[in-house]
Write an enzyme that holds these catalytic residues in place. Structure first.
Site, short mmCIF file in Angstrom:
data_model
loop_
_atom_site.label_atom_id
_atom_site.label_comp_id
_atom_site.label_asym_id
_atom_site.label_seq_id
_atom_site.Cartn_x
_atom_site.Cartn_y
_atom_site.Cartn_z
N ARG A 1 0.96 -1.18 0.00
CA ARG A 1 0.12 0.09 -0.06
C ARG A 1 0.91 1.34 0.02
O ARG A 1 0.30 2.20 -0.34
CB ARG A 1 -0.87 -0.10 1.31
CG ARG A 1 -2.09 1.05 1.22
CD ARG A 1 -3.12 0.78 2.23
NE ARG A 1 -2.62 0.39 3.39
CZ ARG A 1 -3.39 0.31 4.57
NH1 ARG A 1 -4.82 0.08 4.31
NH2 ARG A 1 -3.10 -0.09 5.71
N SER B 1 1.91 1.13 -4.25
CA SER B 1 1.33 1.27 -5.45
C SER B 1 0.26 2.30 -5.69
O SER B 1 0.56 2.99 -6.92
CB SER B 1 0.20 -0.11 -5.09
OG SER B 1 -0.62 -0.22 -4.30
N VAL C 1 -10.30 2.53 -3.13
CA VAL C 1 -9.84 1.25 -3.41
C VAL C 1 -8.35 1.06 -2.33
O VAL C 1 -7.97 2.00 -1.69
CB VAL C 1 -9.22 0.55 -4.72
CG1 VAL C 1 -10.53 0.65 -5.84
CG2 VAL C 1 -8.21 1.56 -5.06
N GLU C 2 -8.32 -0.23 -2.06
CA GLU C 2 -7.15 -0.53 -0.75
C GLU C 2 -7.24 0.00 0.38
O GLU C 2 -6.45 0.61 1.17
CB GLU C 2 -5.72 -0.15 -1.49
CG GLU C 2 -5.37 -1.22 -2.52
CD GLU C 2 -3.56 -1.33 -2.90
OE1 GLU C 2 -3.10 -0.15 -1.89
OE2 GLU C 2 -3.35 -1.62 -3.79
N GLY C 3 -8.66 0.02 0.92
CA GLY C 3 -9.10 0.61 1.96
C GLY C 3 -9.58 2.15 1.81
O GLY C 3 -8.94 3.00 1.51
#
Length: 738
Positions: free
Chosen positions: A315, A318, A437-439
């Protein structure tokens, strides 16, 4: 004395901690234990040790990594036609897929022994950043296999057999991975996941095999529609006790080939005009052998820990890479466009309102690039900072949104009209995807950054909570008794330091040696580190478990921690670059903006603190004078804006890694016009002084006839006029309704 203290102080305090603080769930425990603390812990110590940060030095690429960026990455960017990908074909062309596989873009992080590139986190980040300045869809496609997914999980937790089989196939693209976490009902909340597996015996290749019967429904799975291997997250149960005494085994992660019987790959989602592959998938009574679990049977129930460990690094690379690339591209191209686009015979970048926006864009790009470099450098050194990664994900994507919004405002119609010449529109549409996204950022900001950071980074609190959770009360009392004197001494030092630096506005705070001009900003960060630590102690002691539910208080304290981190990285980057005098305006603007946000967040904490007396007390103790640092002046904004509107080493340093386009595309046209306008500014000024305001073929002819310019200057200005005309054009199409 010790026995008396335990009886009259420690034991009652243990009961109070159990009562005030909520029990820690297994999911929360694993999330907090994943990754590690790093510079974030220093910032919450009240007295950061700057040598820990500054002595890392700048991030560096190997010759092989730089050659890959200069070679295959540059060639990939040249191959990409983002308009065709995003609007005409809505998919990435086969030749691009083939090139990605051939050059092992999907194996950036996979070790060379398994056929991957084996590159560092810094190289990984720089590759994704550059690709993202050309196409967010291709950037995401490269990003996902190298971030949270089967590759990283296999490297960290896979069996030797799994690594030997899958990693070479992932590296060369024979296998395309995706990861199935998000469910329809529970989203990414692992605790509420409805996807389940049951341990049982089944038939596999004609033999009775111990495994699991799994049912799931996943959606929003990036690369899902084209994936050949699915990393699957589910809750595992063992009602017949085939693998142990427990019936509920917990969150588990397995690798499932997508051609397995019972697996259904759904149709594509279309995320906000982006062309990367994304879609749902289902599994109905899918039998999975036990050795398909990543790491084998011994990793049953360890899935959440595995995911959190991987996320702590991925995280931080990216989405921050994508965001940094977008912000740098916005800075370079908006500065260029503001220089070549004229209104009332003046470049629009000369208008004060535009200059302020340009300065904001430049500052955001500078801060994001600095934080990006520092975070990947930490990862290069083996750190896996979970809280820092959450900060980077949330604030990098927020920063991209702000930068792109300002860039769109300045470009106006140029950015609104879709077509191949529009280099901002698709980035603008990608921002909501990155933020959710990703949290999702709202929850990351409100719950994770400070909620996790305050506990993880505190020198004693997590151990005290563990002591309270200890089923052996006497052992818990003994452990707490060791921690209590240390914590009390820490609180005393924190109180004194916070009050002293608050009342003296950081004048007497220390700064590292050899930082010169920037010393005043190190002192301010030390000041606010002390104040945040004090505010954290008071909040935790007075609110306890209630702080979890006071999301806006937690969010604002998290914003302070985040700004301290981002500004620390900015100072480090300035030092790593050699403290160039030319970059001081960027540093000044960024530091003032961040410090002003810190003050605003703290004041809002005090104003909204549930216990009003404590809110007023914290205000009085730490910020008795209110705002002491104001945002950058109009003059400072003008200087920053000018840095984007003229060729310079500072501009090139700020926007390094931006792909400058193929000949004739939108980015290249504006960049070439910018270079021509700047190179022929003197001849253009001659026309303006003579009262010739517009620049076109007729006015150039008039100026030449009046001998205001030479033949050579006239030829150059004709070239400038043609280039500017092309730079301000937008695309137009046939009537699409016919």
């Amino acid at each position: 004395m010790s026995d008396l203290r335990k009886k009259w102080l420690t034991r009652p305090l243990l009961k109070l901690i159990k009562k005030v603080l909520p029990p820690i769930s297994q999911t929360e425990r694993e999330a907090m234990e994943a990754g590690e603390v790093w510079w974030d812990a220093q910032l919450l110590s009240g007295k950061p040790d700057w040598d820990q940060l500054l002595n890392m030095g700048p991030p560096e690429l190997t010759e092989e990594e730089q050659a890959f960026i200069d070679g295959p990455v540059e060639k990939l960017c040249q191959m990409i036609d983002d308009w065709k990908i995003s609007f005409e074909e809505r998919c990435i062309p086969e030749q691009v897929w083939d090139f990605l596989k051939k050059e092992r873009f999907f194996g950036i992080i996979i070790p060379k022994e398994y056929g991957g590139l084996g590159f560092s986190p810094t190289a990984h980040a720089d590759i994704v950043t550059k690709i993202s300045t050309r196409s967010t869809s291709v950037g995401v496609t490269v990003m996902v296999p190298n971030s949270l997914g089967p590759g990283e999980l296999l490297m960290a937790h896979g069996t030797d057999e799994q690594k030997s089989y899958y990693l070479p196939r992932l590296a060369d693209g024979r296998e395309i991975p995706c990861f199935g976490l998000t469910g329809v009902e529970a989203g990414s909340d692992a605790a509420s996941m409805t996807d389940t597996g049951v341990v049982c015996y089944g038939d596999y290749k004609g033999e009775k095999t111990l495994g699991m019967r799994v049912n799931w429904h996943k959606r929003y799975i990036t690369l899902g529609p084209v994936a050949t291997i699915l990393g699957l997250a589910f809750k595992l149960y063992d009602p017949d006790h085939l693998v142990g005494d427990k019936e509920e085994l917990g969150f588990t992660v397995a690798l499932v080939p997508t051609d397995t019987e019972g697996v259904t790959i759904g149709q594509r989602h279309l995320p906000a005009m982006q062309a990367f592959q994304n879609g749902p998938n289902w599994g109905e009574d899918v039998f999975i052998p036990m050795d398909w679990i990543i790491g084998g049977q011994e990793n049953v129930g360890r899935g959440w820990h595995m995911l959190m460990s991987a996320l702590a690094a991925g995280r931080g690379i990216s989405l921050p890479s994508l965001s940094t690339g977008g912000a740098k591209m916005a800075a370079r191209m908006t500065g260029a466009y503001a220089r070549v686009r004229e209104q009332f015979s003046i470049p629009i970048g000369k208008f004060e309102g535009v200059q302020r926006r340009l300065a904001e864009i430049a500052s955001i790009a500078y801060v994001l690039d600095s934080a990006h470099k520092t975070t990947t450098c930490a990862l290069d050194h083996g750190h896996k900072p979970a809280v820092v990664s959450a900060i980077m994900k949330a604030h990098a994507t927020y920063g991209l949104r702000d930068a792109i919004n300002d860039a769109m405002d300045i470009h106006a119609g140029k950015a609104i009209m879709d077509g191949p010449l529009n280099y901002l529109g698709n980035v603008y549409r990608a921002v909501p995807v990155a933020i959710t996204v990703e949290g999702a950022n709202i929850l990351t900001r409100s719950l994770m950054i400070f909620g996790q950071g305050a506990i993880r980074c505190h020198p004693y609190l997590l151990d005290e909570m563990m002591a309270a959770e200890n089923p052996d009360t006497e052992a818990g009392v003994a452990e707490l008794d060791k921690l209590l004197p240390k914590h009390m001494w820490f609180q005393i030092k924190t109180l004194l330091r916070g009050i002293f630096h608050g009342w003296t506005v950081g004048i007497f705070a220390s700064s590292p040696k050899g930082v010169g001009y920037a010393a005043k900003y190190y002192r301010q960060l030390n000041r606010y580190s002390a104040i945040l630590t004090l505010a954290t102690e008071i909040s935790l002691m007075s609110l306890g478990g209630e702080l979890k539910r006071k999301e806006l208080i937690s969010a604002r304290l998290g914003d302070v921690l985040s700004q301290l981190y981002l500004l620390s990285c900015t100072l480090k980057r300035f030092k790593d670059d050699g403290s160039p005098k030319e970059d001081r305006p960027l540093l000044e603007f960024a530091m003032r903006a961040g410090l002003h946000k810190i003050e605003q967040s703290l004041l809002e904490v005090y104003q909204n603190f549930p216990h009003r007396f404590l809110g007023h007390l914290m205000h009085f103790l730490t910020m008795p004078w209110g705002h002491s640092i104001h945002s950058a002046s109009d003059r400072q904004a003008q200087v920053c804006a000018e840095l984007l509107m003229a060729p310079s080493e500072t501009r090139d340093r700020l926007t390094k890694g931006v792909f400058l386009g193929n000949p004739g595309d939108g980015v290249d046209i504006v960049e070439q016009a910018f270079q021509l306008v700047c190179a022929n500014e003197e001849a253009r000024d001659k026309l303006k002084k003579a009262g010739i305001r517009m620049l076109n073929q007729d006015t150039i002819k008039e100026a030449r006839e009046k001998n205001l310019i030479t033949d050579e200057e006239a030829d150059k200005l004709r070239e400038v006029a043609d280039a500017v005309y092309m730079a301000i054009q937008v695309d137009h199409f046939d009537d699409l309704s016919k």
